[in-house]
Design an enzyme around this catalytic site. Structure first.
Site, short mmCIF file in Angstrom:
data_model
loop_
_atom_site.label_atom_id
_atom_site.label_comp_id
_atom_site.label_asym_id
_atom_site.label_seq_id
_atom_site.Cartn_x
_atom_site.Cartn_y
_atom_site.Cartn_z
CD GLU A 126 -2.76 -1.17 2.49
OE1 GLU A 126 -2.66 -0.22 3.33
OE2 GLU A 126 -3.59 -2.08 2.58
CB SER A 131 9.65 -2.67 4.34
OG SER A 131 10.50 -2.60 3.21
CG ASP A 240 8.45 -18.33 3.57
OD1 ASP A 240 9.02 -17.24 3.76
OD2 ASP A 240 8.03 -19.05 4.49
CG HIS A 278 43.01 -7.14 -22.06
ND1 HIS A 278 44.35 -6.91 -22.25
CD2 HIS A 278 42.40 -6.73 -23.21
CE1 HIS A 278 44.57 -6.40 -23.45
NE2 HIS A 278 43.39 -6.28 -24.06
CD GLN A 336 33.21 -0.55 -15.84
OE1 GLN A 336 32.08 -0.11 -15.69
NE2 GLN A 336 34.27 0.23 -15.88
CD GLU A 363 7.80 -12.30 -5.25
OE1 GLU A 363 8.13 -13.28 -4.56
OE2 GLU A 363 7.18 -12.39 -6.32
N GLY A 364 10.06 -8.21 -1.11
CA GLY A 364 10.87 -7.96 0.07
C GLY A 364 12.24 -7.43 -0.30
N1 COS Z 1 5.48 -18.02 7.17
C1 COS Z 1 4.43 -18.19 8.00
N2 COS Z 1 4.12 -17.30 8.99
C2 COS Z 1 4.92 -16.23 9.13
C3 COS Z 1 6.04 -16.01 8.32
C4 COS Z 1 6.30 -16.96 7.31
N3 COS Z 1 7.35 -16.82 6.47
N4 COS Z 1 6.65 -14.86 8.68
C5 COS Z 1 5.94 -14.37 9.71
N5 COS Z 1 4.89 -15.20 9.98
C6 COS Z 1 3.91 -15.05 11.05
C7 COS Z 1 4.63 -14.97 12.39
O1 COS Z 1 4.87 -16.25 12.92
C8 COS Z 1 3.67 -14.16 13.23
O2 COS Z 1 2.65 -14.99 13.76
P1 COS Z 1 2.57 -15.29 15.36
O3 COS Z 1 2.45 -13.93 15.99
O4 COS Z 1 1.37 -16.16 15.51
O5 COS Z 1 3.86 -15.97 15.68
C9 COS Z 1 3.01 -13.24 12.22
O6 COS Z 1 3.21 -13.84 10.91
C10 COS Z 1 3.62 -11.86 12.24
O7 COS Z 1 4.99 -12.00 11.93
P2 COS Z 1 6.09 -10.91 12.40
O8 COS Z 1 5.91 -10.63 13.84
O9 COS Z 1 7.39 -11.40 11.92
O10 COS Z 1 5.59 -9.62 11.56
P3 COS Z 1 6.24 -8.21 11.33
O11 COS Z 1 5.14 -7.22 11.22
O12 COS Z 1 7.32 -7.97 12.33
O13 COS Z 1 6.86 -8.29 9.84
C11 COS Z 1 8.34 -8.81 8.01
C12 COS Z 1 7.68 -9.21 9.34
C13 COS Z 1 9.14 -7.53 8.07
C14 COS Z 1 9.26 -9.97 7.73
C15 COS Z 1 7.24 -8.69 6.91
O14 COS Z 1 6.45 -7.56 7.11
C16 COS Z 1 7.78 -8.67 5.49
O15 COS Z 1 8.15 -9.71 4.93
N6 COS Z 1 7.79 -7.48 4.87
C17 COS Z 1 8.13 -7.35 3.46
C18 COS Z 1 6.88 -7.47 2.65
C19 COS Z 1 7.17 -7.77 1.24
O16 COS Z 1 7.91 -8.68 0.90
N7 COS Z 1 6.54 -7.00 0.37
C20 COS Z 1 6.64 -7.20 -1.01
C21 COS Z 1 5.26 -7.20 -1.56
S1 COS Z 1 4.91 -8.46 -2.64
S2 COS Z 1 5.80 -7.91 -4.31
#
Ligand code: COS
Length: 386
Positions: A126, A131, A240, A278, A336, A363-364
């Site tokens: 959004e 991130s 993932d 080279h 280059q 994707e992060g």
């Molecule tokens: N698989 C399954 N569950 C997951 C997970 C994963 N890979 N990663 C996190 N979770 C779960 C956690 O276990 C947690 O659940 P519980 O509270 O029940 O344990 C919940 O999701 C929240 O996870 P977390 O506390 O890690 O969330 P955060 O808000 O701290 O954010 C990051 C984690 C920063 C890793 C996440 O926001 C992220 O990946 N951001 C990037 C987003 C992205 O890739 N955007 C691109 C858009 S698509 S092109």
């Protein structure tokens, strides 16, 4: 399920031929027109590329992750726009349904996704939540037996052509973080859903990104994927897998750039001999080859572990971070090695240099992968595993 090696080899070979004989010659035109020709998209559908990751019982090829990555290496050899045409159906657009959909949802949508008749898109990001995906603000307010969506999604790949969106929205306004988020499938023709104009981008012409807006868009309750509040986990599990797929595409692009560099350096002469002789040129090419090989090995290792049922959250982030950073370095070296010619649009390395930049963002970002890796290590330490 491990894929039959003979079928695997035949499929990879078929994709390789399609990429090199059909896609590569069309690269410049795709960049110029900012579109992949319809007949090439049709051929991709016939090859089954849209259904690579959809299980066979729903009409897809049902590839395991290892085979999907082998196909990704091949697709990465050409402009990423070709991969992107089918990419959301293979990855983030379909996998919430594959991993968490009900039997009815799967039967309704997956066959069309596998054939390419339904194009999918993944709407997480959004304007204020990139991130920090857990901070998303789009609301899904319960209403009778359904939900009403309001909010805006940004930079959504393939939104302009999508028929079906996986949308992450907040069902619990009192829970500002990840726990308040649910996942939904939302058809394009839902009243109140509108798609913005494609953005002008640095690279990857032929693949579009747009805003997706929800203005009192009502959907039925059976369009929710998994339980209320489980949408963030759905999105993260999908990512993932998506991160491994993107890593394989980055590696394919490295292979292409190395081929371009070597072939150019064998022909181009300076100081009375081909520049391949080279040593400073050799060093750039050798570093690139070692990085491509390292990426390939780590991706296949992580993919096999995922196929064996292991949690690969950390490994997928390692692969995404390494391969996307490495392809940036390789593309830079390719420019280059080409010298001034590398800066001129007549040569594909100029285009690949721009195309590669997004891999470190979508994707992060690299920084998000670093956070995930460090977090997973801390958790392993707390469990006494390391
Ligand atoms: N698989 C399954 N569950 C997951 C997970 C994963 N890979 N990663 C996190 N979770 C779960 C956690 O276990 C947690 O659940 P519980 O509270 O029940 O344990 C919940 O999701 C929240 O996870 P977390 O506390 O890690 O969330 P955060 O808000 O701290 O954010 C990051 C984690 C920063 C890793 C996440 O926001 C992220 O990946 N951001 C990037 C987003 C992205 O890739 N955007 C691109 C858009 S698509 S092109």
């Amino acid at each position: 399920m491990a894929f039959d090696p003979e079928i695997r080899d035949a499929l990879v070979e078929q994709v390789r031929r399609f990429v090199r004989e059909i896609c590569v010659p069309a690269e410049a035109k795709v960049a110029e027109d900012d579109a992949v020709p319809g007949e090439i998209v049709d051929e991709m559908k016939q090859l089954g590329l849209f259904g690579l990751a959809v299980p066979e019982q729903y009409g897809g090829l049902g590839l395991d992750m290892e085979t999907e990555c082998l196909v990704g290496f091949e697709l990465g050899w050409t402009s990423p726009a070709f991969r992107s045409a089918a990419g959301t159906n293979i990855g983030i657009g379909s996998q919430a349904l594959v991993l968490f959909g009900t039997e009815e949802q799967k039967n309704t949508y997956l066959p069309g996704i596998a054939s390419g008749d339904i194009i999918t898109s993944f709407a997480l990001t959004e304007p204020e939540a990139g991130s920090d995906a857990g901070g998303l603000k789009t609301k899904a307010t319960p209403d009778g037996n359904g939900y009403v969506l309001n909010g805006n999604k940004r930079y959504i790949t393939n939104a302009n052509v999508a028929d079906l969106f996986t949308v992450m929205a907040r069902t619990d306004p009192d829970e500002p973080g990840a726990k308040g988020v649910s996942a939904f499938i939302v058809p394009r023709d839902t009243p109140g859903l509108s798609v913005g104009k494609p953005e002008k981008k640095m690279g990857q012409q032929g693949a579009q990104i747009c805003d997706v807006n929800f203005d009192n868009a009502r959907i039925d309750g059976d369009m929710r994927i998994a339980g209320e509040g489980e949408g963030f986990k759905v999105a993260m599990s999908v990512l993932d897998k998506g991160r491994l797929h993107i890593s394989s595409v980055c590696t394919g692009m490295m292979d292409r750039l190395i081929s371009e560099m070597v072939n150019y350096a064998m022909e181009r002469e300076q100081f009375g001999k081909p520049i391949m002789q080279h040593q400073l040129i050799q060093a750039m090419i050798a570093d690139s080859q070692a990085e491509a090989y390292a990426a390939r090995c780590m991706i296949l290792d992580a993919a096999r572990k995922r196929d064996a049922g292991e949690n690969v959250t950390m490994l997928a982030s390692c692969c995404k971070m390494f391969a996307s950073e490495a392809v940036g370095r390789v593309a830079d070296r390719a420019v280059q090695v080409f010298g001034g010619a590398g800066y001129v649009a007549d040569y594909c390395v100029e285009r690949f240099f721009r195309d590669a930049r997004i891999f470190r963002l979508y994707e992060g970002t690299t920084q998000i992968q670093q956070i995930i890796i460090a977090r997973e290590l801390s958790r392993a330490a707390k469990r006494g595993e390391i």
